[in-house]
Design an enzyme around this catalytic site. Structure first.
Site, PDB file in Angstrom:
ATOM      1  N   HIS A 114      15.297  -5.709  -7.483  1.00 45.53           N
ATOM      2  CA  HIS A 114      16.292  -6.885  -6.609  1.00 45.53           C
ATOM      3  C   HIS A 114      16.469  -6.545  -5.232  1.00 45.53           C
ATOM      4  O   HIS A 114      16.643  -7.123  -4.514  1.00 45.53           O
ATOM      5  CB  HIS A 114      17.514  -6.258  -7.326  1.00 45.53           C
ATOM      6  CG  HIS A 114      17.677  -6.593  -8.064  1.00 45.53           C
ATOM      7  ND1 HIS A 114      18.718  -7.247  -9.115  1.00 45.53           N
ATOM      8  CD2 HIS A 114      16.740  -6.937  -9.696  1.00 45.53           C
ATOM      9  CE1 HIS A 114      18.178  -7.827 -10.293  1.00 45.53           C
ATOM     10  NE2 HIS A 114      17.720  -7.618 -10.501  1.00 45.53           N
ATOM     11  N   ARG A 150      14.345  -1.139 -10.815  1.00 46.96           N
ATOM     12  CA  ARG A 150      15.409  -2.764 -10.808  1.00 46.96           C
ATOM     13  C   ARG A 150      15.695  -2.324  -9.440  1.00 46.96           C
ATOM     14  O   ARG A 150      15.822  -4.029  -8.891  1.00 46.96           O
ATOM     15  CB  ARG A 150      16.369  -2.969 -11.694  1.00 46.96           C
ATOM     16  CG  ARG A 150      17.184  -3.877 -11.259  1.00 46.96           C
ATOM     17  CD  ARG A 150      18.104  -3.702 -12.955  1.00 46.96           C
ATOM     18  NE  ARG A 150      19.497  -5.059 -13.072  1.00 46.96           N
ATOM     19  CZ  ARG A 150      20.360  -4.739 -12.837  1.00 46.96           C
ATOM     20  NH1 ARG A 150      21.161  -3.157 -12.655  1.00 46.96           N
ATOM     21  NH2 ARG A 150      21.214  -5.753 -12.026  1.00 46.96           N
ATOM     22  N   TRP A 208      13.792  -3.052 -24.369  1.00 45.62           N
ATOM     23  CA  TRP A 208      13.126  -4.244 -25.206  1.00 45.62           C
ATOM     24  C   TRP A 208      11.971  -3.123 -25.985  1.00 45.62           C
ATOM     25  O   TRP A 208      11.213  -3.617 -26.449  1.00 45.62           O
ATOM     26  CB  TRP A 208      12.070  -5.184 -24.015  1.00 45.62           C
ATOM     27  CG  TRP A 208      12.459  -5.736 -23.011  1.00 45.62           C
ATOM     28  CD1 TRP A 208      12.668  -6.843 -23.054  1.00 45.62           C
ATOM     29  CD2 TRP A 208      13.527  -5.544 -21.926  1.00 45.62           C
ATOM     30  NE1 TRP A 208      13.446  -7.562 -22.091  1.00 45.62           N
ATOM     31  CE2 TRP A 208      14.272  -6.736 -21.139  1.00 45.62           C
ATOM     32  CE3 TRP A 208      13.998  -4.123 -21.117  1.00 45.62           C
ATOM     33  CZ2 TRP A 208      15.375  -6.882 -20.498  1.00 45.62           C
ATOM     34  CZ3 TRP A 208      15.019  -3.973 -20.268  1.00 45.62           C
ATOM     35  CH2 TRP A 208      15.576  -5.376 -20.025  1.00 45.62           C
TER      36      TRP A 208
HETATM   37  C1  HEM Z   1      12.580 -13.840 -15.180  1.00 40.78           C
HETATM   38  C2  HEM Z   1      12.696 -12.500 -14.654  1.00 40.78           C
HETATM   39  C3  HEM Z   1      13.902 -11.650 -14.719  1.00 40.78           C
HETATM   40  C4  HEM Z   1      14.696 -11.405 -15.746  1.00 40.78           C
HETATM   41  C5  HEM Z   1      15.518 -12.295 -15.698  1.00 40.78           C
HETATM   42  C6  HEM Z   1      15.841 -10.052 -15.425  1.00 40.78           C
HETATM   43  C7  HEM Z   1      16.488  -9.738 -15.860  1.00 40.78           C
HETATM   44  C8  HEM Z   1      17.234  -8.465 -16.870  1.00 40.78           C
HETATM   45  C9  HEM Z   1      18.540  -7.635 -17.123  1.00 40.78           C
HETATM   46  C10 HEM Z   1      19.330  -9.471 -17.300  1.00 40.78           C
HETATM   47  C11 HEM Z   1      18.604  -6.680 -17.342  1.00 40.78           C
HETATM   48  C12 HEM Z   1      19.723  -5.980 -17.593  1.00 40.78           C
HETATM   49  C13 HEM Z   1      19.797  -5.484 -16.541  1.00 40.78           C
HETATM   50  C14 HEM Z   1      20.847  -4.622 -17.264  1.00 40.78           C
HETATM   51  O1  HEM Z   1      22.166  -4.945 -17.603  1.00 40.78           O
HETATM   52  O2  HEM Z   1      21.696  -3.253 -16.362  1.00 40.78           O
HETATM   53  C15 HEM Z   1      16.730  -6.309 -16.541  1.00 40.78           C
HETATM   54  C16 HEM Z   1      16.902  -5.089 -16.050  1.00 40.78           C
HETATM   55  C17 HEM Z   1      15.385  -4.741 -16.210  1.00 40.78           C
HETATM   56  N1  HEM Z   1      14.585  -5.241 -15.406  1.00 40.78           N
HETATM   57 FE1  HEM Z   1      14.774  -7.177 -15.212  1.00 40.78          FE
HETATM   58  N2  HEM Z   1      14.768  -9.350 -14.949  1.00 40.78           N
HETATM   59  C18 HEM Z   1      13.432 -10.130 -14.463  1.00 40.78           C
HETATM   60  C19 HEM Z   1      12.067  -9.477 -13.875  1.00 40.78           C
HETATM   61  C20 HEM Z   1      12.144  -7.770 -13.715  1.00 40.78           C
HETATM   62  C21 HEM Z   1      11.216  -7.421 -12.642  1.00 40.78           C
HETATM   63  C22 HEM Z   1      10.436  -8.718 -11.886  1.00 40.78           C
HETATM   64  C23 HEM Z   1      10.815  -6.512 -12.861  1.00 40.78           C
HETATM   65  C24 HEM Z   1      10.563  -5.342 -12.269  1.00 40.78           C
HETATM   66  C25 HEM Z   1       9.109  -5.768 -11.903  1.00 40.78           C
HETATM   67  C26 HEM Z   1      12.103  -6.170 -13.663  1.00 40.78           C
HETATM   68  C27 HEM Z   1      12.271  -4.669 -13.693  1.00 40.78           C
HETATM   69  C28 HEM Z   1      13.885  -4.061 -15.299  1.00 40.78           C
HETATM   70  C29 HEM Z   1      13.690  -3.410 -15.118  1.00 40.78           C
HETATM   71  C30 HEM Z   1      13.269  -1.268 -14.941  1.00 40.78           C
HETATM   72  C31 HEM Z   1      14.806  -3.390 -15.868  1.00 40.78           C
HETATM   73  C32 HEM Z   1      15.705  -2.519 -16.236  1.00 40.78           C
HETATM   74  C33 HEM Z   1      16.987  -1.627 -15.964  1.00 40.78           C
HETATM   75  C34 HEM Z   1      17.946  -0.277 -16.410  1.00 40.78           C
HETATM   76  O3  HEM Z   1      17.272   0.359 -17.233  1.00 40.78           O
HETATM   77  O4  HEM Z   1      18.576   0.123 -16.087  1.00 40.78           O
HETATM   78  N3  HEM Z   1      13.125  -7.127 -14.177  1.00 40.78           N
HETATM   79  N4  HEM Z   1      16.009  -7.574 -16.170  1.00 40.78           N
END
Ligand code: HEM
Length: 347
Positions: free
Chosen positions: A109, A105, A248
């Protein structure tokens, strides 16, 4: 020399000055902002003092004093790769036992701020070290990842591509494809840094138009968008970071196509709770964001979701290409930079 190095490190520790990962708590109120700016400034100052070589003897930096020695210095990206891998599973009590997802993440970002129209944003500069980017709501919780990597930055102070490399290494270490990666980023000094407008990263409660607006600005097509969001096979949402809650999939520390299988094969309904709009399955254990559901609901996104649910190899191939592209957005690679200097992944 070691003792004096240790003493000087102790001084750094005692003054509480951070070198690379400075961030105020992302959700702190406005009153802490001046303090944060002070600390971030001090941290950045120390960091760039380090770049000038003042701390090189402590940290084992390439010798900056002699041009011949500096020219002979060969950065060992495989050593950095190993140091990152060694960090991933160091805390069984953290989330699902791996820091891998939060590193992915961070890499996303730091890169996903890119705007192809103005050629601004992206991972060059490591600008998330500074306010206001460090404090954007979208970046809440990423101090965990930045702080985790700080000892690696201290051990290899010459590296200015650490966050993207860590994301690539984490994907591979969790069983994913090899991510094409090459160095070429620099760490901006505070005076080089122009604050980006907030709102360049996506919101989970929005729709397909929002997804296309955000990823179109970076230069991605529908297929690449679906492949990239497949990274939600990793990790989880945290109510104290984004406000959303839950993983997820049931295997959040393994890179796989399970996100697409869950999306297509499970049944999803709105979660009844006091939090923001999100979806849950019958068990109540798994979740989807509204944006994730739009991958299924949008008739142009859906065929890719279905393809990746059936064909993990296709997902791995397309994810590696799209994630590699994401990590490079806006990076001014030198003309003679090797096409792909990815360190060899460990077998
Ligand atoms: C519409 C696009 C996306 C939205 C709205 C989105 C939104 C989010 C949100 C709300 C979280 C939870 C954050 C938290 O509470 O810790 C998250 C986690 C995460 N996202 Fe996304 N994301 C998007 C696209 C992506 C993309 C493009 C990637 C990587 C290529 C990605 C990788 C991750 C990963 C690995 C996590 C887990 C982080 C953790 O476990 O701490 N996301 N995302």
């Amino acid at each position: 020399m070691f003792a004096s190095a240790a003493r000087r490190l102790a001084t750094v520790a005692a003054t509480g000055v951070r070198t690379y990962a400075s961030e105020a708590g992302a959700k702190k109120g406005g009153s802490s902002l001046p303090l944060f700016l002070g600390l971030a400034g001090a941290g950045a100052g120390l960091y760039f003092a380090k770049e000038r070589g003042m701390l090189d003897d402590i940290l084992g930096a390439p010798p900056t004093g002699s041009p011949a020695a500096a020219a002979a210095f060969k950065p060992d990206y495989n050593a950095v790769r190993s140091a990152i891998e060694d960090l991933l599973d160091t805390n069984p009590d953290y989330d699902d036992g791996s820091y891998g997802p939060v590193l992915v993440r961070l890499a996303w970002h730091t890169s996903g701020t890119y705007d192809k129209n103005t050629n601004t944003g992206g991972s060059n500069g490591a600008t998330m070290r500074f306010a206001p980017e460090a404090n954007w709501g979208a970046n809440a919780g990423l101090s965990v990842a930045r702080d985790l990597l700080e000892p690696v930055k201290q051990k290899f102070p010459w590296i200015s591509d650490l966050w993207t490399l860590a994301g690539a290494v984490a994907v591979e270490a969790m069983g994913g494809p090899h991510i094409p990666w090459r160095p070429g980023r620099s760490d901006y000094a505070p005076e080089q840094f122009v604050a980006l407008p907030d709102g360049r990263l996506p919101d989970g409660d929005k729709n397909a138009k929002h997804i296309r607006d955000i990823f179109g600005r970076m230069g991605f097509n529908d297929q690449e968008v679906v492949a990239l969001i497949g990274a939600h096979t990793l990790g989880r949402c945290h109510s104290d970071r984004s406000g959303f809650e839950g993983p997820w999939t049931n295997a959040p520390t393994t890179f796989s196509n399970l996100f697409f299988k869950e999306l297509t094969e499970n049944k999803w309904h709105k979660k009844k709770w006091n939090g923001p709009l999100q979806y849950e399955d019958k068990s109540g254990q798994l979740m989807m964001l509204n944006t994730d559901m739009y991958l299924l609901w949008d008739k142009k996104f859906k065929p890719y979701v279905q393809q990746y649910a059936k064909d993990e190899e296709a997902f791995f191939r397309d994810f590696a290409a799209a994630f590699g592209k994401l990590l490079e957005l806006g990076v001014p690679f030198k003309e003679d930079a090797p096409a792909a200097a990815s360190p060899t992944p460990k077998q």
